[in-house]
Enzyme design. Structure first.
Site, PDB file in Angstrom:
ATOM      1  N   HIS A  64      76.980  82.604  52.384  1.00 36.70           N
ATOM      2  CA  HIS A  64      75.817  83.280  51.348  1.00 36.70           C
ATOM      3  C   HIS A  64      74.941  83.561  52.011  1.00 36.70           C
ATOM      4  O   HIS A  64      73.299  83.367  51.875  1.00 36.70           O
ATOM      5  CB  HIS A  64      75.714  82.203  50.652  1.00 36.70           C
ATOM      6  CG  HIS A  64      75.045  82.886  49.195  1.00 36.70           C
ATOM      7  ND1 HIS A  64      75.952  83.445  47.498  1.00 36.70           N
ATOM      8  CD2 HIS A  64      73.773  83.565  48.559  1.00 36.70           C
ATOM      9  CE1 HIS A  64      75.294  84.220  47.093  1.00 36.70           C
ATOM     10  NE2 HIS A  64      74.430  84.413  47.572  1.00 36.70           N
ATOM     11  N   TYR A  98      61.488  85.555  50.925  1.00 37.27           N
ATOM     12  CA  TYR A  98      62.886  84.805  49.575  1.00 37.27           C
ATOM     13  C   TYR A  98      63.547  85.721  50.435  1.00 37.27           C
ATOM     14  O   TYR A  98      65.625  85.180  50.131  1.00 37.27           O
ATOM     15  CB  TYR A  98      62.877  85.597  48.447  1.00 37.27           C
ATOM     16  CG  TYR A  98      63.754  86.041  47.220  1.00 37.27           C
ATOM     17  CD1 TYR A  98      64.147  84.783  46.687  1.00 37.27           C
ATOM     18  CD2 TYR A  98      64.794  86.371  47.677  1.00 37.27           C
ATOM     19  CE1 TYR A  98      65.524  84.702  45.963  1.00 37.27           C
ATOM     20  CE2 TYR A  98      65.921  86.886  46.771  1.00 37.27           C
ATOM     21  CZ  TYR A  98      66.193  85.856  45.802  1.00 37.27           C
ATOM     22  OH  TYR A  98      67.012  85.667  45.137  1.00 37.27           O
TER      23      TYR A  98
HETATM   24  C1  FNR Z   1      71.924  86.728  49.285  1.00 37.52           C
HETATM   25  N1  FNR Z   1      73.080  86.857  48.783  1.00 37.52           N
HETATM   26  C2  FNR Z   1      73.715  87.388  47.566  1.00 37.52           C
HETATM   27  N2  FNR Z   1      74.918  87.447  47.545  1.00 37.52           N
HETATM   28  C3  FNR Z   1      75.846  88.257  45.903  1.00 37.52           C
HETATM   29  O1  FNR Z   1      76.993  87.486  45.843  1.00 37.52           O
HETATM   30  N3  FNR Z   1      75.481  88.322  45.118  1.00 37.52           N
HETATM   31  C4  FNR Z   1      73.636  88.596  45.278  1.00 37.52           C
HETATM   32  O2  FNR Z   1      73.017  88.116  44.166  1.00 37.52           O
HETATM   33  C5  FNR Z   1      72.967  88.144  46.673  1.00 37.52           C
HETATM   34  N4  FNR Z   1      71.766  88.354  47.064  1.00 37.52           N
HETATM   35  C6  FNR Z   1      71.197  88.367  48.134  1.00 37.52           C
HETATM   36  C7  FNR Z   1      69.474  88.107  47.697  1.00 37.52           C
HETATM   37  C8  FNR Z   1      69.298  88.394  49.306  1.00 37.52           C
HETATM   38  C9  FNR Z   1      67.580  88.149  49.535  1.00 37.52           C
HETATM   39  C10 FNR Z   1      70.581  87.742  50.490  1.00 37.52           C
HETATM   40  C11 FNR Z   1      69.337  87.963  52.002  1.00 37.52           C
HETATM   41  C12 FNR Z   1      70.953  87.091  50.535  1.00 37.52           C
HETATM   42  C13 FNR Z   1      73.949  86.733  49.541  1.00 37.52           C
HETATM   43  C14 FNR Z   1      74.460  88.600  50.572  1.00 37.52           C
HETATM   44  O3  FNR Z   1      76.047  89.167  50.413  1.00 37.52           O
HETATM   45  C15 FNR Z   1      75.357  87.734  52.262  1.00 37.52           C
HETATM   46  O4  FNR Z   1      76.196  86.992  51.869  1.00 37.52           O
HETATM   47  C16 FNR Z   1      74.283  87.659  53.051  1.00 37.52           C
HETATM   48  O5  FNR Z   1      72.923  87.756  53.165  1.00 37.52           O
HETATM   49  C17 FNR Z   1      75.307  87.483  54.149  1.00 37.52           C
HETATM   50  O6  FNR Z   1      73.995  85.887  55.232  1.00 37.52           O
HETATM   51  P1  FNR Z   1      72.979  86.757  56.155  1.00 37.52           P
HETATM   52  O7  FNR Z   1      73.650  88.421  57.106  1.00 37.52           O
HETATM   53  O8  FNR Z   1      72.066  88.079  55.632  1.00 37.52           O
HETATM   54  O9  FNR Z   1      72.794  86.111  57.497  1.00 37.52           O
END
Ligand code: FNR
Length: 383
Positions: A275, A24
């Site tokens: 994201h 996930y």
């Molecule tokens: C996220 N991201 C995310 N963004 C957001 O605005 N609300 C959320 O609840 C979530 N949940 C979430 C869960 C998981 C498991 C991941 C990996 C990511 C996106 C997060 O804020 C961010 O934009 C990304 O993780 C950036 O990419 P990298 O650095 O993980 O590659």
């Protein structure tokens, strides 16, 4: 396992977590092309080495939305963090505060705002999704304000959830999901004891308090999927402004035109983000999107960027491409899953150290001094 580089935490997290949780975190949308591009395009950004420039007195600190950050980094919003480590949101927020940077609590966190905010000695940021239930949004904004949250991160790239095929393969969703998750938990006794048992309740804390009843993983997949709102539009920013007078950051911008609209609608900042490749698979990496966006709005609005940042080098690359600061996602979540608060503090220490080395060897003494001049091949696409 020996962890000496920030990227070592991915393998450590994989060993610790039941597969449905690891995948996930690790996975993206569709064929995961954008997920791969984020990392590859950032790694391909080459920097110019400069020498003999007296780099004593290096300063990594910066100011953002009236707050001091020890380096231009904040922990981004990540849903279900309390499933990866025991009361994971609290541990991550404490690690961020200990290292002098900001933490963003997701709408869909396990720990509620009221549990996380008082557990840290630094104000946290709160991330909001647009949901059909405007009563929930209003309630969440009021509670975030009451808990002393300073900055609102308004995520706009999820009018519908992306197609995450790994989730069905791994048991996060799909046939027999509950049984498969249970079997995986049994096969990972350290996680099962520490998080599965002692880390309860695994509510969606913010949602449970609003609905007045317990919620769980099934609600995350069910209630939330049904509640994401495809009618989200710029006018929603004006609506939110009625209930939020602090700094507001729009997360999920990939086009200069949208960045300009964010300025027009009164945002204080944007996050250039896809994201983490979890939404529109096939779209550009943020490393590619960022320079044109910086050309359009730099100086008018704070520019944050994320997606693909794994190291201190990547932080400097994003700054050189036009960001004022960077959000971490997976980079800190892997560390949290592997070693809790200690892991997050460690990965932040490693990123700080790398950033120091990179700034020294590119001849940049301060964060404000980082610009495209340190890129080996400057240009709009920066490649
Ligand atoms: C996220 N991201 C995310 N963004 C957001 O605005 N609300 C959320 O609840 C979530 N949940 C979430 C869960 C998981 C498991 C991941 C990996 C990511 C996106 C997060 O804020 C961010 O934009 C990304 O993780 C950036 O990419 P990298 O650095 O993980 O590659």
């Amino acid at each position: 396992m020996i962890v000496s580089a920030p990227t070592d935490y991915r393998a450590a997290a994989r060993r610790r977590l039941p597969p449905f949780l690891f995948h996930y975190i690790d996975g993206g949308a569709g064929a995961e092309d954008t997920l791969a591009r984020n990392v590859a395009d950032l790694a391909a950004v080459a920097l110019r080495q400069r020498v003999l420039r007296d780099m004593s007195g290096l300063d990594l600190s910066t100011r953002l939305f009236g707050e001091r950050l020890s380096m231009p980094v904040a922990l981004g919003p990540v849903g279900l963090t309390g499933m990866y480590a025991r009361r994971g949101e609290v541990q991550a927020a404490q690690a961020a505060a200990a290292r002098g940077i900001a933490y963003t609590l997701s709408t869909v966190s396990v720990c509620a705002i009221e549990e996380v905010a008082p557990a840290v000695d630094r104000p946290i940021w709160f991330q909001l999704y647009v949901l059909r239930d405007r009563g929930f949004m209003r309630n969440a904004l009021e509670r975030a304000k009451a808990a002393g949250c300073t900055t609102l991160v308004f995520t706009v790239d999820m009018p519908v959830p992306g197609s995450r095929y790994r989730d069905a393969h791994s048991g996060m969703s799909g046939p027999w999901a509950a049984w498969r998750r249970y079997a995986q938990a049994v096969a990972h006794p350290r996680w099962a004891w520490d998080v599965g048992l002692l880390g309860r309740p695994h509510d969606l804390g913010n949602v449970s308090r609003y609905l007045g009843k317990p919620t769980g993983l099934e609600d995350y997949i069910g209630w939330l999927a049904a509640n994401f709102d495809p009618s989200i539009a710029w006018r929603d920013l004006e609506w939110i402004r009625e209930f939020w007078d602090g700094p507001m950051v729009v997360k999920g911008i990939l086009e200069p035109g949208d960045a300009r609209d964010a300025v027009k609608f009164g945002a204080d900042g944007i996050v250039v983000s896809n994201h983490g490749g979890r939404q529109l698979d096939g779209t550009v990496s943020t490393a590619r999107a960022l320079p044109a966006i910086a050309d359009a709005v730099k100086g008018e609005i704070a520019i944050l960027a994320d997606s693909g940042v794994r190291t201190g080098m990547d932080v400097l690359r994003m700054l050189a491409l036009g960001a004022d600061a960077v959000l971490l996602g997976r980079a800190y979540v892997y560390a949290l899953a592997a070693a809790g608060r200690r892991g997050v503090e460690h990965v932040l220490e490693l990123i700080d150290r790398e950033l120091r080395v990179a700034m020294t060897l590119t001849g940049t003494r301060s964060i404000a001094g980082v610009d495209r001049g340190i890129l080996a091949e400057p240009g709009p696409a920066a490649r």
